[in-house]
Enzyme design. Structure first.
Site, PDB file in Angstrom:
ATOM      1  N   TYR A 127       0.831  -1.208   0.000  1.00 25.66           N
ATOM      2  CA  TYR A 127       0.000   0.000   0.000  1.00 25.66           C
ATOM      3  C   TYR A 127       0.864   1.256   0.000  1.00 25.66           C
ATOM      4  CZ  TYR A 127      -3.841  -3.087   1.598  1.00 25.66           C
ATOM      5  OH  TYR A 127      -4.777  -4.085   1.740  1.00 25.66           O
ATOM      6  N   HIS A 135       0.460 -11.635   2.061  1.00 31.84           N
ATOM      7  CA  HIS A 135      -0.565 -10.879   1.344  1.00 31.84           C
ATOM      8  C   HIS A 135      -1.242 -11.655   0.215  1.00 31.84           C
ATOM      9  CE1 HIS A 135      -1.708  -6.472   0.222  1.00 31.84           C
ATOM     10  NE2 HIS A 135      -2.725  -7.293   0.085  1.00 31.84           N
TER      11      HIS A 135
END
Length: 267
Positions: free
Chosen positions: A39, A97
């Site tokens: 991110y 992730h």
């Protein structure tokens, strides 16, 4: 330890936008924050948390290891970088992730490194994200189901991922729902709008309450104070069995996230 039922997501939020979102959420009473290495906002999230003055042990901070850092000689180093950016000595939860593209790094290798990070005190809990049943089986074989706190997956009324949920629960693995509002699509659903109107709630509150009552954690994001405040109200909303069944009937396998090169062969 358990995963909080309600938290704040920060996907796609960067710079001052994510600082404002996290700061406002913490002010309103949010205590669980979800971010990720990819991110590129861990530094800003850390700044907002530090500025809030809230005691570290009152917070639940989650981040996710990116695929480029899965190798055993990279994972722990990258986690330490995340801790530095977030201005904390430990994470409450660290997730893998996505599965390793083309299985370049074996599940056993990155799960083993993640478990070592837990043993070192760098993270309180570990888990996975976007894992299929087969991948969960491999992760369980590597570290044991007792060390896998959650599988964070796309899950909303239009994609209820029942096979994955059933298997995870059979192993004692919690499910965290991301994109619970399906990028806002479910907010326009006539059935959800009808339930919301009857309960004097918002469609977002109804959807988030449905997910939490189903036993899932949720991490909705917003940049607007009004929406952050309103979403928090979902924690006080209770749906009837009939309403839960109606929302359950909306499942149509409508998947919104399946990035090429990252996504596994979904169940």
């Amino acid at each position: 330890m358990s995963v909080p039922a309600f938290g704040l997501g920060t996907f796609r939020l960067q710079g001052q936008v994510v600082i404002d979102s996290v700061s406002t959420a913490l002010e309103l009473g949010y205590r669980a924050i979800d971010t990720a290495q990819i991110y590129e906002n861990e530094t800003e999230v850390g700044q907002a948390i530090a500025a809030s003055g809230i005691a570290r042990d009152a917070l639940f901070i989650t981040s996710k290891i990116w695929v480029a850092n899965f190798a055993a000689d990279r994972l722990i180093a990258s986690l330490k970088e995340s801790l530095h950016k977030l201005q904390t000595d430990y994470l409450d939860l660290t997730l893998i992730h996505w599965p390793s593209p083309n299985h370049e790094v074996p599940v056993e290798e990155f799960m083993g490194a993640l478990l070592e990070a837990k043993r070192l005190g760098l993270t309180r809990q570990i888990g996975v994200s976007n894992f299929t049943i087969d991948l969960m089986k491999q992760a369980i074989a590597a570290v044991g189901a007792e060390h896998i706190a959650t599988n964070q997956i796309e899950l909303h009324p239009y994609l209820q991922n029942r096979k994955v949920v059933e298997f995870a629960h059979s192993q004692g693995i919690h499910i965290t729902s991301y994109m619970t509002l399906a990028y806002g699509e479910v907010l326009q659903d006539p059935l959800i709008q009808k339930i919301a109107e009857r309960l004097h709630a918002t469609p977002a509150q109804v959807t988030l309450a449905w997910a939490m009552q189903s036993g899932f954690a949720v991490i909705p994001s917003s940049t607007r104070r009004a929406n952050l405040h309103s979403n928090l109200g979902a924690t006080a909303l209770t749906l009837s069995d009939a309403d839960m069944a109606l929302i359950a009937s909306l499942d149509r396998g409508h998947r919104l996230t399946s990035p090429k090169g990252l996504a596994p062969a979904w169940d």
